[in-house]
Design a protein around this motif. Structure first.
Motif, short mmCIF file in Angstrom:
data_model
loop_
_atom_site.label_atom_id
_atom_site.label_comp_id
_atom_site.label_asym_id
_atom_site.label_seq_id
_atom_site.Cartn_x
_atom_site.Cartn_y
_atom_site.Cartn_z
N GLY A 1 74.20 30.19 51.67
CA GLY A 1 72.79 30.12 51.99
C GLY A 1 71.90 29.86 50.80
N VAL A 2 72.45 29.87 49.58
CA VAL A 2 71.68 29.63 48.37
C VAL A 2 71.55 28.13 48.13
CG1 VAL A 2 71.60 30.00 45.87
CG2 VAL A 2 72.39 31.84 47.37
N THR A 3 70.37 27.69 47.69
CA THR A 3 70.13 26.27 47.41
C THR A 3 70.42 25.96 45.95
OG1 THR A 3 68.44 26.15 49.14
CG2 THR A 3 68.43 24.42 47.48
N TYR A 4 71.22 24.94 45.72
CA TYR A 4 71.59 24.51 44.37
C TYR A 4 70.99 23.14 44.10
CZ TYR A 4 75.11 28.17 44.94
OH TYR A 4 75.74 29.37 45.19
N LYS A 5 70.50 22.95 42.86
CA LYS A 5 69.94 21.66 42.46
C LYS A 5 70.95 20.93 41.58
CE LYS A 5 66.57 21.59 39.44
NZ LYS A 5 65.22 21.68 38.83
N VAL A 6 71.30 19.70 41.99
CA VAL A 6 72.30 18.92 41.27
C VAL A 6 71.72 17.54 40.98
CG1 VAL A 6 74.63 17.97 41.31
CG2 VAL A 6 74.16 20.15 42.46
N ALA A 7 71.73 17.14 39.72
CA ALA A 7 71.27 15.79 39.36
C ALA A 7 72.23 14.75 39.94
CB ALA A 7 71.19 15.66 37.84
N LEU A 8 71.67 13.69 40.51
CA LEU A 8 72.51 12.65 41.11
C LEU A 8 73.47 12.05 40.08
CD1 LEU A 8 70.05 10.74 43.49
CD2 LEU A 8 71.42 12.78 43.94
N LYS A 9 73.02 11.95 38.84
CA LYS A 9 73.87 11.36 37.80
C LYS A 9 75.08 12.23 37.49
CE LYS A 9 71.14 13.32 33.97
NZ LYS A 9 72.18 14.25 33.52
N ASP A 10 75.05 13.49 37.91
CA ASP A 10 76.17 14.38 37.63
C ASP A 10 77.21 14.43 38.75
OD1 ASP A 10 75.12 15.07 35.18
OD2 ASP A 10 74.02 16.81 35.95
N LEU A 11 76.97 13.71 39.84
CA LEU A 11 77.93 13.68 40.94
C LEU A 11 79.02 12.65 40.67
CD1 LEU A 11 75.44 13.80 43.95
CD2 LEU A 11 76.98 15.64 43.24
N ASP A 12 80.21 12.92 41.18
CA ASP A 12 81.28 11.93 41.04
C ASP A 12 81.00 10.76 41.98
OD1 ASP A 12 81.99 12.90 43.57
OD2 ASP A 12 84.12 12.79 43.15
N PRO A 13 81.63 9.60 41.78
CA PRO A 13 81.31 8.39 42.57
C PRO A 13 81.37 8.60 44.07
CG PRO A 13 82.65 7.80 40.68
CD PRO A 13 82.62 9.30 40.71
N GLN A 14 82.41 9.31 44.56
CA GLN A 14 82.54 9.48 46.01
C GLN A 14 81.39 10.32 46.56
OE1 GLN A 14 86.35 11.01 47.21
NE2 GLN A 14 85.80 11.10 49.37
N SER A 15 81.02 11.39 45.85
CA SER A 15 79.91 12.24 46.31
C SER A 15 78.60 11.47 46.26
CB SER A 15 79.83 13.50 45.45
OG SER A 15 80.99 14.28 45.58
N LEU A 16 78.43 10.64 45.23
CA LEU A 16 77.19 9.87 45.10
C LEU A 16 77.06 8.86 46.23
CD1 LEU A 16 74.67 9.37 43.43
CD2 LEU A 16 75.98 7.75 42.04
N VAL A 17 78.17 8.25 46.63
CA VAL A 17 78.14 7.33 47.78
C VAL A 17 77.66 8.06 49.03
CG1 VAL A 17 79.58 6.00 49.37
CG2 VAL A 17 79.87 5.72 46.91
N TYR A 18 78.17 9.27 49.24
CA TYR A 18 77.75 10.05 50.41
C TYR A 18 76.26 10.36 50.35
CZ TYR A 18 77.18 13.92 53.66
OH TYR A 18 76.73 14.71 54.67
N VAL A 19 75.78 10.81 49.18
CA VAL A 19 74.36 11.17 49.04
C VAL A 19 73.48 9.95 49.25
CG1 VAL A 19 72.60 12.01 47.44
CG2 VAL A 19 74.82 13.15 47.54
N ASN A 20 73.85 8.82 48.69
CA ASN A 20 73.04 7.61 48.87
C ASN A 20 73.02 7.16 50.33
OD1 ASN A 20 72.19 7.29 46.21
ND2 ASN A 20 74.04 6.16 45.62
N GLY A 21 74.13 7.32 51.02
CA GLY A 21 74.16 7.01 52.45
C GLY A 21 73.25 7.94 53.24
N TRP A 22 73.25 9.22 52.85
CA TRP A 22 72.37 10.20 53.50
C TRP A 22 70.91 9.84 53.27
CZ3 TRP A 22 68.59 13.64 51.96
CH2 TRP A 22 68.28 14.67 52.86
N ILE A 23 70.58 9.45 52.05
CA ILE A 23 69.20 9.06 51.72
C ILE A 23 68.76 7.89 52.59
CG2 ILE A 23 67.75 8.03 49.93
CD1 ILE A 23 69.34 9.68 47.87
N ARG A 24 69.61 6.86 52.69
CA ARG A 24 69.26 5.69 53.50
C ARG A 24 69.08 6.06 54.96
NH1 ARG A 24 73.21 3.37 50.15
NH2 ARG A 24 74.77 3.58 51.81
N SER A 25 69.93 6.96 55.47
CA SER A 25 69.84 7.34 56.88
C SER A 25 68.55 8.08 57.18
CB SER A 25 71.04 8.22 57.27
OG SER A 25 70.94 9.52 56.70
N LYS A 26 67.94 8.70 56.17
CA LYS A 26 66.70 9.44 56.36
C LYS A 26 65.47 8.60 56.06
CE LYS A 26 69.02 13.06 57.49
NZ LYS A 26 69.09 13.46 58.90
N GLY A 27 65.68 7.35 55.66
CA GLY A 27 64.54 6.48 55.41
C GLY A 27 63.82 6.78 54.11
#
Length: 392
Positions: A51-77
């Motif tokens: 339940g705790v919120t963590y802040k993670v810089a996008l540049k610190d994510l591995d390539p596979q996780s970054l692909v997921y996050v970018n897809g999520w961003i696009r899906s939310k407009g």
């Protein structure tokens, strides 16, 4: 500031979490399992399983996780500067304003016996997860769950794109119930209050006695109907949390729901204007005992200054006056301004949900007016309800 004991908080968060999750890998080989709530300024805010919120810089994510996050961003407009879990496509703004909202035809309560732990008992309805420090019969939970589920239906039917409509799969709103009022206060509830919403954990805490229950020799029974005002107010906070609203709208929108006439299993929105003004003005209060009871004259700061108040300043000093004016201003933008179709308010909410700063979003409320012109129109609106709001 409300605080909740660390041991209780950790236990509650672990017990109440029921999110759809994704595993994120950070470049230093750490992993984090949770779901994305926001992306702000190239930082992902991920709610962990605890339940705790963590802040993670996008540049610190591995390539596979970054692909997921970018897809999520696009899906939310959105983009990597701002995106949230709230859909702003317009569907949540398109319905007509409700007149009467009824409870679901059936409310089933599930007792999660396997999750009983150290005297705590878990129950679930369609949209809520109740954790109680006292054992309750499911039929008792079903009785007060009507208010919770009807409030959910009401807030979702308002064409204002409430963030609560975008729950993750299997997610439920978290309610913690206290049979012992002292424990409620120790956990962060204000003495004498009938309920409280904790934004950090998105949890509502409620003493059982404030739900009309009474302990009779270790058995809690439903004995009376009580005013729904405080609970409806706190549930509105929970159902619309996450958007960075200003203080006046946070409390004005909650007061709007709380002041709507409620009978067991129904919110009656019709004739809301008369009731709203009575709620603010009548010194004897409403029939259910609620109301601000301020009479027919309210002295206030300039409207622009009022709309700029941060939450700390809003919630101290002339609190009753601030809440009352926030309610009337919210009602004005919902039903009286422009064509009375809440167009300005819908555009304002959409702008905030898309990450616009409040000053930019407020242009949708001003609609080309100065704050002084808006203030004068609002003052005249209040006067139609027998309330003289005196601005400097």
């Amino acid at each position: 500031m409300l605080r909740i004991f660390p041991v209780l908080l950790v236990w509650l968060l672990s017990l109440l979490s029921s999110y759809a999750v994704q595993k994120f890998t950070i470049k230093d080989s750490r992993t984090l399992t949770g779901h994305i709530r926001y992306v702000v300024a190239k930082q992902a805010y991920i709610v962990g399983e605890n339940g705790v919120t963590y802040k993670v810089a996008l540049k610190d994510l591995d390539p596979q996780s970054l692909v997921y996050v970018n897809g999520w961003i696009r899906s939310k407009g959105g983009d990597d500067n701002y995106a949230s879990w709230i859909d702003t496509s317009g569907r949540g703004f398109s319905a007509s304003w409700p007149r009467t909202v009824y409870a679901p035809t059936r409310i089933d309560i599930q007792a999660k016996y396997q999750e009983f732990k150290k005297g705590h008992y878990v129950y679930e309805s369609t949209h809520y997860r109740f954790v109680s420090d006292a054992k309750l019969e499911p039929k008792v939970v079903q009785r007060f769950a009507v208010l919770f589920e009807t409030t959910y239906e009401y807030v979702m039917e308002l064409p204002l794109n409430a963030s609560g409509r975008y729950l993750e799969k299997e997610e439920k709103f978290k309610i913690y119930l206290f049979g012992n009022y002292r424990n409620y206060v120790r956990a962060g509830g204000s003495p004498g209050s009938a309920g409280v919403y904790l934004p950090r954990t998105q949890m509502v805490m409620v003493p059982l006695e404030m739900l009309g229950l009474e302990d009779r020799g270790g058995e809690w029974v439903y004995v009376k109907d009580v005013s729904n005002k405080v609970l409806a107010h706190e549930l509105q906070h929970q159902l619309t949390g996450g958007t960075r609203f200003p203080a006046w709208y946070i409390e004005g929108s909650a007061e709007y729901v709380a002041s709507t006439r409620y009978t067991h299993g129904a919110y009656h929105v019709v004739n809301g204007k008369t009731r709203m003004f009575d709620y603010v003005r009548d010194k004897d209060g409403l029939a259910d005992g609620s109301g601000r009871r301020l009479g027919g004259r309210i002295a206030m700061m300039p409207l622009e200054q009022f709309m700029d108040l941060n939450y700390q300043n809003f919630s101290r000093g002339r609190v009753h006056e601030n809440y009352a004016v926030a309610l009337m201003l919210t009602y004005f933008f919902y039903h009286e301004d422009g064509n009375g179709d809440a167009a300005g308010m819908k555009a304002y909410i959409k702008a905030l949900q898309k990450g616009k700063v409040e000053k930019e979003a407020r242009k949708h409320l001003l609609r080309g007016r100065t704050h002084a012109e808006l203030q004068e129109q609002f003052r005249r609106f209040c006067s139609t309800g027998g309330i003289a709001v005196e601005f400097p």
